[in-house]
Design a protein around this motif. Structure first.
Motif, short mmCIF file in Angstrom:
data_model
loop_
_atom_site.label_atom_id
_atom_site.label_comp_id
_atom_site.label_asym_id
_atom_site.label_seq_id
_atom_site.Cartn_x
_atom_site.Cartn_y
_atom_site.Cartn_z
N LEU A 27 0.82 -1.21 0.00
CA LEU A 27 0.00 0.00 0.00
C LEU A 27 0.86 1.26 0.00
O LEU A 27 0.54 2.25 -0.67
CB LEU A 27 -0.93 -0.01 1.21
CG LEU A 27 -2.05 -1.05 1.20
CD1 LEU A 27 -2.81 -1.03 2.52
CD2 LEU A 27 -3.01 -0.81 0.04
N ASP A 28 1.95 1.23 0.74
CA ASP A 28 2.86 2.38 0.74
C ASP A 28 3.51 2.57 -0.62
O ASP A 28 3.69 3.69 -1.10
CB ASP A 28 3.95 2.20 1.81
CG ASP A 28 3.45 2.53 3.21
OD1 ASP A 28 2.37 3.15 3.32
OD2 ASP A 28 4.13 2.16 4.18
N ASP A 29 3.87 1.46 -1.25
CA ASP A 29 4.57 1.55 -2.54
C ASP A 29 3.65 2.05 -3.64
O ASP A 29 4.11 2.67 -4.61
CB ASP A 29 5.12 0.17 -2.92
CG ASP A 29 6.09 0.25 -4.09
OD1 ASP A 29 7.18 0.85 -3.90
OD2 ASP A 29 5.77 -0.25 -5.17
N VAL A 30 2.36 1.80 -3.51
CA VAL A 30 1.41 2.27 -4.52
C VAL A 30 1.44 3.79 -4.62
O VAL A 30 1.41 4.36 -5.71
CB VAL A 30 -0.01 1.78 -4.18
CG1 VAL A 30 -1.05 2.51 -5.02
CG2 VAL A 30 -0.12 0.28 -4.41
N SER A 51 9.15 3.00 -3.64
CA SER A 51 10.51 2.98 -3.11
C SER A 51 11.02 1.55 -3.16
O SER A 51 10.26 0.60 -3.37
CB SER A 51 10.55 3.51 -1.67
OG SER A 51 9.98 2.57 -0.78
N ARG A 52 12.32 1.41 -2.94
CA ARG A 52 12.92 0.08 -2.96
C ARG A 52 12.51 -0.76 -1.75
O ARG A 52 12.75 -1.97 -1.72
CB ARG A 52 14.44 0.20 -3.02
CG ARG A 52 14.95 0.66 -4.38
CD ARG A 52 16.46 0.79 -4.40
NE ARG A 52 16.92 1.87 -3.54
CZ ARG A 52 18.20 2.21 -3.39
NH1 ARG A 52 19.14 1.52 -4.02
NH2 ARG A 52 18.54 3.21 -2.60
N ARG A 53 11.89 -0.12 -0.77
CA ARG A 53 11.45 -0.88 0.41
C ARG A 53 10.46 -1.97 0.06
O ARG A 53 10.31 -2.95 0.80
CB ARG A 53 10.81 0.06 1.43
CG ARG A 53 11.78 0.91 2.22
CD ARG A 53 11.07 1.60 3.35
NE ARG A 53 9.85 2.27 2.90
CZ ARG A 53 8.95 2.81 3.70
NH1 ARG A 53 9.12 2.74 5.01
NH2 ARG A 53 7.89 3.42 3.22
N VAL A 54 9.75 -1.80 -1.06
CA VAL A 54 8.73 -2.78 -1.41
C VAL A 54 9.34 -4.17 -1.61
O VAL A 54 8.66 -5.19 -1.42
CB VAL A 54 7.98 -2.34 -2.69
CG1 VAL A 54 8.86 -2.49 -3.93
CG2 VAL A 54 6.70 -3.14 -2.86
N PHE A 55 10.62 -4.24 -1.96
CA PHE A 55 11.25 -5.54 -2.19
C PHE A 55 11.45 -6.32 -0.88
O PHE A 55 11.82 -7.50 -0.92
CB PHE A 55 12.57 -5.37 -2.93
CG PHE A 55 12.38 -4.93 -4.36
CD1 PHE A 55 11.87 -5.79 -5.31
CD2 PHE A 55 12.68 -3.63 -4.74
CE1 PHE A 55 11.67 -5.39 -6.62
CE2 PHE A 55 12.49 -3.21 -6.04
CZ PHE A 55 11.98 -4.09 -6.99
N LEU A 56 11.19 -5.67 0.25
CA LEU A 56 11.21 -6.40 1.52
C LEU A 56 10.09 -7.44 1.57
O LEU A 56 10.15 -8.37 2.38
CB LEU A 56 11.05 -5.42 2.69
CG LEU A 56 12.24 -4.49 2.96
CD1 LEU A 56 11.87 -3.48 4.05
CD2 LEU A 56 13.46 -5.30 3.39
N VAL A 57 9.08 -7.28 0.71
CA VAL A 57 8.00 -8.27 0.71
C VAL A 57 8.51 -9.65 0.29
O VAL A 57 7.93 -10.67 0.69
CB VAL A 57 6.84 -7.85 -0.22
CG1 VAL A 57 6.24 -6.53 0.23
CG2 VAL A 57 7.27 -7.79 -1.67
N LEU A 58 9.58 -9.70 -0.48
CA LEU A 58 10.07 -10.99 -0.98
C LEU A 58 10.67 -11.86 0.13
O LEU A 58 10.30 -13.04 0.24
CB LEU A 58 11.05 -10.77 -2.13
CG LEU A 58 10.45 -10.04 -3.34
CD1 LEU A 58 11.49 -9.88 -4.44
CD2 LEU A 58 9.22 -10.77 -3.87
N PRO A 59 11.59 -11.34 0.98
CA PRO A 59 12.03 -12.18 2.10
C PRO A 59 10.91 -12.48 3.09
O PRO A 59 10.90 -13.55 3.71
CB PRO A 59 13.15 -11.36 2.75
CG PRO A 59 12.98 -9.97 2.25
CD PRO A 59 12.37 -10.10 0.89
N LEU A 60 9.97 -11.54 3.23
CA LEU A 60 8.83 -11.82 4.11
C LEU A 60 8.00 -12.98 3.56
O LEU A 60 7.55 -13.86 4.32
CB LEU A 60 7.96 -10.57 4.26
CG LEU A 60 8.53 -9.43 5.11
CD1 LEU A 60 7.65 -8.20 5.02
CD2 LEU A 60 8.67 -9.87 6.57
#
Length: 329
Positions: A168-171, A175-184
């Motif tokens: 939701l934040d990335d929408v 930002s590159r933070r969205v790629f944190l979803v992958l390790p999660l």
């Protein structure tokens, strides 16, 4: 001198705490009431799923990952993909340290953490304390129904909240933070089968990034990484591609609804009336303020609404977007 130095920060902290409670009192009250209700009913919420998690965790900790089932009568000796092995091992670890009380309290901490994450996110996204509090009242009731029991699924609740909030934040602020979803997602894939839902949401966001107006090479790469990463995360387990068979046999097993009520579609009863009110309110809000919602927010909400009416066990996943919606005064 030392006592004076300590007293000054304390004196400053008290007005800040008072201001926080004055501003967020309604929200804090609802979350606290939910935590108290879960704690009160906790002794009744340690049932067969909890005991299976503990026994499975003991198996993993003492003997490693199982290759075949040795715990149940009907499927003894059959090949077993213990996809929830990390949640089971964590459950048994908590039990080994603090007994059944610590294990049960971990369930309380996990569900309250998930609720707190989405409530804080809703406030940061502009929702008023009153709007969040009123929405949370309905949400916590549904959470009490669908997320009441201590089980391995409890570990998935904060993971779902974190993945959804990152998306939701990335929408709105890429930002590159969205790629944190992958390790999660990779962690979630070893915790509970509901990771399929998380992967669907990540893939949906990635596809929309690729299909947006500019279609720049950067957007295509960014979206493609999210789509591919979400798919790969589903098999980021010790069984690799074999995990797909577990998802298929679990998620598409129609016989579950004949045995377990939580796999059946919800019906309009007094107990589930808040679900229908929440769904109706969400659709009304979506129809009235459609332009204020992005394509991802609209599609994600519709997906979670649909899943909630497919099986009662999916109601819990509707709670996060409902609590973090962009409600106004």
């Amino acid at each position: 001198m030392a006592s004076t130095d300590v007293a000054v920060p304390r004196a400053i902290a008290r007005p800040r705490l008072s201001a926080l409670l004055e501003r967020e009192g309604l929200v804090v009250g609802v979350v606290s009431a939910y935590a108290a209700s879960v704690a009160y009913r906790l002794p009744l919420r340690v049932a067969q799923d909890a005991w299976f998690a503990l026994v499975g965790g003991r198996q993993v900790v003492r003997h490693g990952l199982p290759g075949s089932d040795t715990l149940t009568y009907w499927t003894v000796g059959k090949h077993w993909i213990d996809q929830q092995w990390i949640a089971q091992a964590a459950s048994y670890g908590l039990y080994s340290v603090g007994g059944i009380k610590l294990f049960a309290l971990s369930h309380l901490a996990l569900v309250v953490l998930a609720l707190a994450l989405v409530v804080v996110a809703a406030r940061r996204r502009g929702a008023s304390p009153r709007a969040v509090a009123w929405t949370a009242i309905v949400v916590v009731y549904l959470l009490a129904l669908a997320a009441g029991h201590a089980r391995t699924q409890s570990f998935a609740y904060p993971l779902f909240a974190l993945v959804l909030l990152l998306l939701l934040d990335d929408v709105r602020r890429p930002s590159r933070r969205v790629f944190l979803v992958l390790p999660l997602l990779a962690l979630w894939a070893n915790v509970h089968g509901s990771v399929v839902l998380g992967a669907l949401l990540v893939a949906l966001h990635g596809a929309l990034v690729m299909l947006r107006g500019d279609r720049s090479s950067r957007a295509l790469v960014r979206g493609g990484l999210l789509v591919a990463g979400s798919a790969f995360s589903l098999i980021a387990t010790p069984w690799f591609a074999g995990t797909l068979g577990y998802y298929r046999s679990t998620l598409f097993n129609s016989s579950f609804k004949d045995i377990l009520s939580e796999w059946r579609a919800p019906t309009l009863t007094l107990e589930l009336l808040p679900l229908y009110l929440l769904a109706g309110g969400a659709l009304w809000l979506l129809g009235r303020n459609r332009r204020r919602f992005t394509a991802f927010e609209q599609l994600a909400l519709l997906l979670l609404l649909a899943l909630a009416f497919v099986a009662q066990r999916n109601i819990v996943w509707l709670s996060s977007p409902a609590s973090s919606s962009r409600l106004r005064r």
